[in-house]
Design a protein around this motif. Structure first.
Motif, PDB file in Angstrom:
ATOM      1  N   ASP A 152      12.784   2.962  11.157  1.00 37.77           N
ATOM      2  CA  ASP A 152      13.805   2.592  10.179  1.00 37.77           C
ATOM      3  C   ASP A 152      13.216   1.542   9.244  1.00 37.77           C
ATOM      4  O   ASP A 152      12.697   0.514   9.697  1.00 37.77           O
ATOM      5  N   LEU A 153      13.302   1.791   7.953  1.00 33.94           N
ATOM      6  CA  LEU A 153      12.729   0.875   6.974  1.00 33.94           C
ATOM      7  C   LEU A 153      13.650  -0.307   6.724  1.00 33.94           C
ATOM      8  O   LEU A 153      14.867  -0.180   6.768  1.00 33.94           O
ATOM      9  N   LYS A 154      13.045  -1.443   6.468  1.00 31.76           N
ATOM     10  CA  LYS A 154      13.754  -2.681   6.168  1.00 31.76           C
ATOM     11  C   LYS A 154      13.298  -3.185   4.799  1.00 31.76           C
ATOM     12  O   LYS A 154      12.266  -2.768   4.280  1.00 31.76           O
ATOM     13  N   PRO A 155      14.062  -4.112   4.196  1.00 27.95           N
ATOM     14  CA  PRO A 155      13.662  -4.636   2.885  1.00 27.95           C
ATOM     15  C   PRO A 155      12.253  -5.214   2.889  1.00 27.95           C
ATOM     16  O   PRO A 155      11.842  -5.899   3.823  1.00 27.95           O
ATOM     17  N   ASN A 156      11.521  -4.883   1.843  1.00 24.95           N
ATOM     18  CA  ASN A 156      10.173  -5.374   1.581  1.00 24.95           C
ATOM     19  C   ASN A 156       9.130  -4.892   2.589  1.00 24.95           C
ATOM     20  O   ASN A 156       8.075  -5.492   2.712  1.00 24.95           O
ATOM     21  N   ASP A 157       9.417  -3.798   3.321  1.00 27.60           N
ATOM     22  CA  ASP A 157       8.384  -3.183   4.159  1.00 27.60           C
ATOM     23  C   ASP A 157       7.277  -2.663   3.258  1.00 27.60           C
ATOM     24  O   ASP A 157       7.516  -2.254   2.122  1.00 27.60           O
ATOM     25  N   THR A 158       6.060  -2.658   3.773  1.00 24.46           N
ATOM     26  CA  THR A 158       4.913  -2.121   3.045  1.00 24.46           C
ATOM     27  C   THR A 158       4.356  -0.938   3.827  1.00 24.46           C
ATOM     28  O   THR A 158       3.934  -1.088   4.971  1.00 24.46           O
ATOM     29  N   ILE A 159       4.381   0.223   3.192  1.00 21.38           N
ATOM     30  CA  ILE A 159       3.846   1.448   3.783  1.00 21.38           C
ATOM     31  C   ILE A 159       2.430   1.616   3.251  1.00 21.38           C
ATOM     32  O   ILE A 159       2.222   1.640   2.035  1.00 21.38           O
ATOM     33  N   ILE A 160       1.463   1.720   4.162  1.00 21.20           N
ATOM     34  CA  ILE A 160       0.061   1.833   3.759  1.00 21.20           C
ATOM     35  C   ILE A 160      -0.471   3.183   4.229  1.00 21.20           C
ATOM     36  O   ILE A 160      -0.487   3.462   5.427  1.00 21.20           O
ATOM     37  N   ILE A 161      -0.905   4.005   3.270  1.00 25.73           N
ATOM     38  CA  ILE A 161      -1.499   5.310   3.563  1.00 25.73           C
ATOM     39  C   ILE A 161      -3.007   5.159   3.359  1.00 25.73           C
ATOM     40  O   ILE A 161      -3.477   5.102   2.223  1.00 25.73           O
ATOM     41  N   PRO A 162      -3.799   5.093   4.453  1.00 19.65           N
ATOM     42  CA  PRO A 162      -5.240   4.881   4.289  1.00 19.65           C
ATOM     43  C   PRO A 162      -5.961   6.149   3.832  1.00 19.65           C
ATOM     44  O   PRO A 162      -5.422   7.257   3.909  1.00 19.65           O
ATOM     45  N   GLU A 163      -7.186   5.960   3.374  1.00 18.33           N
ATOM     46  CA  GLU A 163      -8.021   7.078   2.956  1.00 18.33           C
ATOM     47  C   GLU A 163      -8.719   7.677   4.172  1.00 18.33           C
ATOM     48  O   GLU A 163      -9.150   6.963   5.065  1.00 18.33           O
ATOM     49  N   ASP A 164      -8.804   8.993   4.191  1.00 20.26           N
ATOM     50  CA  ASP A 164      -9.536   9.680   5.244  1.00 20.26           C
ATOM     51  C   ASP A 164     -11.018   9.568   4.916  1.00 20.26           C
ATOM     52  O   ASP A 164     -11.466  10.042   3.883  1.00 20.26           O
ATOM     53  N   LYS A 165     -11.779   8.930   5.773  1.00 24.88           N
ATOM     54  CA  LYS A 165     -13.199   8.679   5.529  1.00 24.88           C
ATOM     55  C   LYS A 165     -14.083   9.815   6.024  1.00 24.88           C
ATOM     56  O   LYS A 165     -15.263   9.649   6.207  1.00 24.88           O
ATOM     57  N   GLY A 166     -13.502  10.986   6.239  1.00 23.10           N
ATOM     58  CA  GLY A 166     -14.263  12.137   6.722  1.00 23.10           C
ATOM     59  C   GLY A 166     -15.262  12.631   5.688  1.00 23.10           C
ATOM     60  O   GLY A 166     -15.369  12.127   4.574  1.00 23.10           O
ATOM     61  N   ILE A 167     -15.983  13.660   6.035  1.00 23.08           N
ATOM     62  CA  ILE A 167     -17.003  14.235   5.167  1.00 23.08           C
ATOM     63  C   ILE A 167     -16.323  14.978   4.026  1.00 23.08           C
ATOM     64  O   ILE A 167     -15.434  15.794   4.241  1.00 23.08           O
ATOM     65  N   ASN A 168     -16.764  14.711   2.818  1.00 21.14           N
ATOM     66  CA  ASN A 168     -16.279  15.416   1.647  1.00 21.14           C
ATOM     67  C   ASN A 168     -17.064  16.721   1.548  1.00 21.14           C
ATOM     68  O   ASN A 168     -18.194  16.740   1.065  1.00 21.14           O
ATOM     69  N   THR A 169     -16.483  17.812   2.028  1.00 19.74           N
ATOM     70  CA  THR A 169     -17.210  19.083   2.102  1.00 19.74           C
ATOM     71  C   THR A 169     -17.551  19.624   0.720  1.00 19.74           C
ATOM     72  O   THR A 169     -18.607  20.237   0.547  1.00 19.74           O
ATOM     73  N   ASP A 170     -16.707  19.397  -0.258  1.00 22.02           N
ATOM     74  CA  ASP A 170     -16.996  19.881  -1.604  1.00 22.02           C
ATOM     75  C   ASP A 170     -18.268  19.233  -2.148  1.00 22.02           C
ATOM     76  O   ASP A 170     -19.149  19.911  -2.662  1.00 22.02           O
ATOM     77  N   LEU A 171     -18.368  17.917  -2.012  1.00 19.88           N
ATOM     78  CA  LEU A 171     -19.556  17.210  -2.483  1.00 19.88           C
ATOM     79  C   LEU A 171     -20.787  17.614  -1.676  1.00 19.88           C
ATOM     80  O   LEU A 171     -21.869  17.811  -2.238  1.00 19.88           O
ATOM     81  N   ALA A 172     -20.637  17.777  -0.359  1.00 17.72           N
ATOM     82  CA  ALA A 172     -21.772  18.186   0.481  1.00 17.72           C
ATOM     83  C   ALA A 172     -22.282  19.562   0.085  1.00 17.72           C
ATOM     84  O   ALA A 172     -23.500  19.796   0.021  1.00 17.72           O
ATOM     85  N   LEU A 173     -21.378  20.497  -0.207  1.00 18.28           N
ATOM     86  CA  LEU A 173     -21.798  21.835  -0.631  1.00 18.28           C
ATOM     87  C   LEU A 173     -22.473  21.813  -2.001  1.00 18.28           C
ATOM     88  O   LEU A 173     -23.434  22.552  -2.236  1.00 18.28           O
ATOM     89  N   ARG A 174     -22.012  20.965  -2.894  1.00 15.89           N
ATOM     90  CA  ARG A 174     -22.656  20.849  -4.209  1.00 15.89           C
ATOM     91  C   ARG A 174     -24.073  20.309  -4.067  1.00 15.89           C
ATOM     92  O   ARG A 174     -24.994  20.788  -4.723  1.00 15.89           O
ATOM     93  N   ILE A 175     -24.260  19.313  -3.229  1.00 20.91           N
ATOM     94  CA  ILE A 175     -25.595  18.741  -3.019  1.00 20.91           C
ATOM     95  C   ILE A 175     -26.509  19.766  -2.357  1.00 20.91           C
ATOM     96  O   ILE A 175     -27.679  19.915  -2.734  1.00 20.91           O
TER      97      ILE A 175
END
Length: 191
Positions: A152-175
Motif C-alpha cells: 500500500d502506497l503512502k504519501p511521498n513514497d519513492t518507487i525505484i525501478i533499477p536497470e537490468d545489468k544483463g547482457i545486451n544481446t543486440d549490441l553483442a550481436l552487432r559486435i
C-alpha cells in the motif's frame, strides 16, 4: 572478378563500421511517447485523471509533501515519486488508494531495460514495524497478475525501478557481426 569482389567487401565493411554507431544510438533511444490533452472518460481505480482540468489539483505552498491533500472535488490525493527505468520519471499525484500498477501506468510503464524483479519502494516515514524499504517482484505480476507482493502506497513514497545489468544481446550481436566482417575481409585479402 576478384578485384570487384574485394571492392564490394571493402565497401560493405566501411558501411558497417560507419552505420553501427548510428544504429546502436538509435536502438538505445527512448520510443516516442505522446500525451493527450483530451480528458479521459474513464480512469483506473485510485488514479487521478490528469487529462481533466476540473480535477487537476493545485496544492498550495502550505501543503506538506509528506501528507494527504484534497482537490476541489474532494478526492484524497498524495504525491508519489517514481525513479529509474520508466518512460516519464518524476513526481505524480495519485488518489490515496492507488496501487503500484496504476502509478507505473501513469509514468508510461517500465522500460525494456527495467529489472522488474528488484523494484524497491522507499518510505519517508517508517511503518508500525519500523520498516522503510520494501522489495517488490513486478516480474511475477507481469507474468501471472500476482499482486501479493504489492505494498500500500503512502504519501511521498519513492518507487525505484533499477536497470537490468544483463547482457545486451543486440549490441553483442552487432559486435560479433562486425568482427566476422573483419575476419572475412582478412581471409579474402589474404589469398
Amino acid at each position: 572478378m576478384k578485384f570487384c569482389f574485394r571492392s564490394l567487401l571493402s565497401f560493405l565493411l566501411v558501411f558497417q563500421l560507419l552505420a553501427s554507431p548510428v544504429a546502436v544510438s538509435v536502438a538505445q533511444a527512448d520510443p516516442f511517447t505522446t500525451s493527450s490533452s483530451l480528458p479521459s472518460l474513464f480512469s483506473a481505480p485510485g488514479v487521478l485523471n490528469q487529462g481533466s482540468s476540473a480535477q487537476q489539483p493545485l496544492p498550495g505552498y502550505g501543503v506538506p509533501q509528506d501528507s494527504y491533500f484534497t482537490d476541489n472535488l474532494g478526492n484524497i490525493l498524495m504525491n508519489v515519486n517514481v525513479w529509474g527505468q520508466v518512460y516519464k520519471p518524476g513526481q505524480v499525484i495519485v488518489k490515496e488508494n492507488a496501487d503500484l500498477a496504476s502509478v507505473l501506468s501513469m509514468v508510461g510503464g517500465p522500460q525494456v531495460k527495467a529489472n522488474l524483479k528488484k523494484v524497491r519502494i522507499n518510505r519517508q516515514q517508517p511503518d508500525e514495524n519500523g520498516k522503510t524499504t520494501y522489495l517488490v517482484d513486478l516480474k511475477a505480476y507481469y507474468k501471472d497478475g500476482d499482486r501479493s507482493s504489492f505494498v500500500d502506497l503512502k504519501p511521498n513514497d519513492t518507487i525505484i525501478i533499477p536497470e537490468d545489468k544483463g547482457i545486451n544481446t543486440d549490441l553483442a550481436l552487432r559486435i560479433a557481426g562486425l568482427a566476422l566482417s573483419v575476419v572475412t575481409i582478412f581471409a579474402v585479402y589474404g589469398d
